[in-house]
Design an enzyme around this catalytic site. Sequence first.
Site, mmCIF file in Angstrom:
data_model
loop_
_atom_site.group_PDB
_atom_site.id
_atom_site.type_symbol
_atom_site.label_atom_id
_atom_site.label_comp_id
_atom_site.label_asym_id
_atom_site.label_seq_id
_atom_site.Cartn_x
_atom_site.Cartn_y
_atom_site.Cartn_z
ATOM 1 N N ASP A 252 27.485 -5.060 -52.840
ATOM 2 C CA ASP A 252 27.413 -6.185 -51.901
ATOM 3 C C ASP A 252 28.520 -6.131 -50.848
ATOM 4 O O ASP A 252 28.568 -6.946 -49.946
ATOM 5 C CB ASP A 252 27.493 -7.511 -52.677
ATOM 6 C CG ASP A 252 26.919 -8.673 -51.884
ATOM 7 O OD1 ASP A 252 26.133 -8.416 -50.951
ATOM 8 O OD2 ASP A 252 27.256 -9.829 -52.173
ATOM 9 N N SER A 273 23.943 -13.732 -47.685
ATOM 10 C CA SER A 273 22.843 -12.939 -48.238
ATOM 11 C C SER A 273 21.852 -13.865 -48.933
ATOM 12 O O SER A 273 22.236 -14.825 -49.608
ATOM 13 C CB SER A 273 23.372 -11.876 -49.192
ATOM 14 O OG SER A 273 24.422 -12.386 -49.969
ATOM 15 N N GLN A 323 18.897 -5.693 -49.221
ATOM 16 C CA GLN A 323 19.368 -7.074 -49.159
ATOM 17 C C GLN A 323 18.896 -7.685 -47.843
ATOM 18 O O GLN A 323 18.987 -7.056 -46.796
ATOM 19 C CB GLN A 323 20.889 -7.101 -49.206
ATOM 20 C CG GLN A 323 21.471 -8.491 -49.143
ATOM 21 C CD GLN A 323 22.996 -8.511 -49.294
ATOM 22 O OE1 GLN A 323 23.705 -8.595 -48.311
ATOM 23 N NE2 GLN A 323 23.478 -8.437 -50.518
HETATM 24 C C1 LIG Z 1 28.276 -10.329 -48.736
HETATM 25 C C2 LIG Z 1 27.416 -11.490 -48.508
HETATM 26 C C3 LIG Z 1 27.561 -12.496 -49.607
HETATM 27 O O1 LIG Z 1 28.028 -12.209 -50.655
HETATM 28 S S1 LIG Z 1 27.028 -14.014 -49.260
HETATM 29 C C4 LIG Z 1 27.178 -14.829 -50.776
HETATM 30 C C5 LIG Z 1 25.904 -14.920 -51.505
HETATM 31 N N1 LIG Z 1 24.928 -15.660 -50.823
HETATM 32 C C6 LIG Z 1 25.043 -17.020 -50.687
HETATM 33 O O2 LIG Z 1 26.012 -17.661 -51.053
HETATM 34 C C7 LIG Z 1 23.878 -17.731 -50.079
HETATM 35 C C8 LIG Z 1 23.453 -18.860 -50.985
HETATM 36 N N2 LIG Z 1 22.330 -19.561 -50.438
HETATM 37 C C9 LIG Z 1 22.492 -20.576 -49.597
HETATM 38 O O3 LIG Z 1 23.603 -21.011 -49.272
HETATM 39 C C10 LIG Z 1 21.238 -21.209 -49.089
HETATM 40 O O4 LIG Z 1 20.150 -20.682 -49.783
HETATM 41 C C11 LIG Z 1 21.032 -20.964 -47.592
HETATM 42 C C12 LIG Z 1 20.952 -19.482 -47.257
HETATM 43 C C13 LIG Z 1 22.174 -21.567 -46.787
HETATM 44 C C14 LIG Z 1 19.722 -21.658 -47.282
HETATM 45 O O5 LIG Z 1 19.669 -22.113 -45.991
HETATM 46 P P1 LIG Z 1 18.933 -23.466 -45.649
HETATM 47 O O6 LIG Z 1 17.634 -23.574 -46.328
HETATM 48 O O7 LIG Z 1 18.884 -23.516 -44.177
HETATM 49 O O8 LIG Z 1 19.923 -24.511 -46.321
HETATM 50 P P2 LIG Z 1 20.405 -25.904 -45.837
HETATM 51 O O9 LIG Z 1 19.275 -26.712 -45.300
HETATM 52 O O10 LIG Z 1 21.182 -26.461 -46.973
HETATM 53 O O11 LIG Z 1 21.399 -25.546 -44.627
HETATM 54 C C15 LIG Z 1 22.600 -24.855 -44.827
HETATM 55 C C16 LIG Z 1 23.403 -24.957 -43.563
HETATM 56 O O12 LIG Z 1 22.712 -24.237 -42.497
HETATM 57 C C17 LIG Z 1 22.432 -25.151 -41.447
HETATM 58 N N3 LIG Z 1 21.143 -24.786 -40.865
HETATM 59 C C18 LIG Z 1 19.964 -24.765 -41.507
HETATM 60 N N4 LIG Z 1 19.000 -24.362 -40.670
HETATM 61 C C19 LIG Z 1 19.631 -24.133 -39.468
HETATM 62 C C20 LIG Z 1 19.172 -23.682 -38.210
HETATM 63 N N5 LIG Z 1 17.886 -23.376 -38.006
HETATM 64 N N6 LIG Z 1 20.063 -23.520 -37.223
HETATM 65 C C21 LIG Z 1 21.365 -23.791 -37.409
HETATM 66 N N7 LIG Z 1 21.864 -24.215 -38.604
HETATM 67 C C22 LIG Z 1 21.000 -24.388 -39.612
HETATM 68 C C23 LIG Z 1 22.397 -26.532 -42.079
HETATM 69 O O13 LIG Z 1 22.639 -27.512 -41.147
HETATM 70 C C24 LIG Z 1 23.537 -26.415 -43.079
HETATM 71 O O14 LIG Z 1 24.779 -26.484 -42.430
HETATM 72 P P3 LIG Z 1 26.011 -27.316 -43.067
HETATM 73 O O15 LIG Z 1 26.281 -26.703 -44.406
HETATM 74 O O16 LIG Z 1 25.529 -28.717 -43.180
HETATM 75 O O17 LIG Z 1 27.124 -27.099 -42.092
#
Ligand SMILES: CCC(=O)SCCNC(=O)CCNC(=O)[C@H](O)C(C)(C)COP(=O)(O)OP(=O)(O)OC[C@H]1O[C@@H](n2cnc3c(N)ncnc32)[C@H](O)[C@@H]1OP(=O)(O)O
Length: 338
Positions: A252, A273, A323
């Site tokens: 990752d 991710s 991913q």
């Molecule tokens: C190396 C990479 C990594 O290791 S990353 C770590 C592992 N992955 C993660 O932690 C991801 C975990 N999953 C998640 O956090 C959620 O599933 C995510 C991806 C955020 C899902 O997104 P979503 O369905 O949009 O969730 P949500 O409604 O709670 O919103 C989260 C924040 O995003 C924003 N958002 C949403 N849609 C939009 C959009 N179209 N344009 C702009 N911003 C958007 C929401 O407002 C929310 O923001 P906030 O948290 O309130 O600041």
Amino acid sequence: MAEEGKVGESDADSRLKDATESEDSAEDDSSEGSAAQRPQDLRSVLVTSVLNLEQLDIDLYRGTHHWVPRTQRLFGGQIIGQALVAAAKSVGDNLYAHSIHCYFVRAGDPKVPVLYQVDRTRDGRSFTVRSVKAIQHGQAILICQASFQVLQPSPLQHQLPMPVVPQPEDLLTVEELIHRYLSKPDLTESAKQGLNKLLATEVPVEMKPISPAHFHRHAPGEARRLFWARARGHIGEGDMKLHCCVAAYVSDFALLGTVLLPYSKYKARFTASLDHAMWFHSTFRSDEWMLYECDSPWAGSSRGLAQGRLWRRDGVLAASCSQEGVLRVKAVSENSKL
Ligand SMILES: CCC(=O)SCCNC(=O)CCNC(=O)[C@H](O)C(C)(C)COP(=O)(O)OP(=O)(O)OC[C@H]1O[C@@H](n2cnc3c(N)ncnc32)[C@H](O)[C@@H]1OP(=O)(O)O
């Protein structure tokens, strides 16, 4: 939850950020030798701590955190690695992990431990499947399916050729690159502080970029980069399942950032991710240098797909992964210096 950051910078990319202007080779690096002969001759923190889950009940485990990225969201690789450890604990020694498929459904909270609940989905003659739910605050943060197989011979065997790259002994570690970068006279005070902060937080993985410029994002480039990676410290021959868990953790790092390499005119506002799939092909040692080849075949709809291949030094393809991530960006203003 919006996260400001440079383009090309996923959670785990921060380690590699700006560390890498010089493409010079390392003067010398002690040869790999056996892992036990390496200077950091201690057990890897990945096996003593990160992947060493506490059993709470049958098929219920608790994992703690080691390295937490600047985003203050849990590192995805840690959650995947721990989920695979939990799954592997309920299968026999004759079974080998061959694939995992995971969705990151909520951000992980670094303030509390993660619980891993294993469901023994199926035990077959050749294949055994486990479902693992990673839980915090009573809610799933990750759902994972892991599949294990009894070793089986096959006349069907092929793989892509390994890319030809310089050997790890001829390259600098990320830390060495940071030190070089720190000696540049025109570095701003805040850049210096940022780099020193990076040096102060030790990640449990050592990395050596093949082309350091690929980690330095002043110009758009191909959505592809390669680096050598290995777990810090000694793991030993040991259990192949454990090496798979470590590889899941390592996989990752810097993978999602590959998607952003062609877009130096944009700054990442939010990256995370969404899912991670991994296939294990051959036996390998995760505490020995492996080449990580990452590329991105597609981006669109605020998402990007990244693919990775982990190669053993002897040219054997050890594992592949894919991913998809959400990537929300904003344009960098003309006078902004990335
Ligand atoms: C190396 C990479 C990594 O290791 S990353 C770590 C592992 N992955 C993660 O932690 C991801 C975990 N999953 C998640 O956090 C959620 O599933 C995510 C991806 C955020 C899902 O997104 P979503 O369905 O949009 O969730 P949500 O409604 O709670 O919103 C989260 C924040 O995003 C924003 N958002 C949403 N849609 C939009 C959009 N179209 N344009 C702009 N911003 C958007 C929401 O407002 C929310 O923001 P906030 O948290 O309130 O600041």
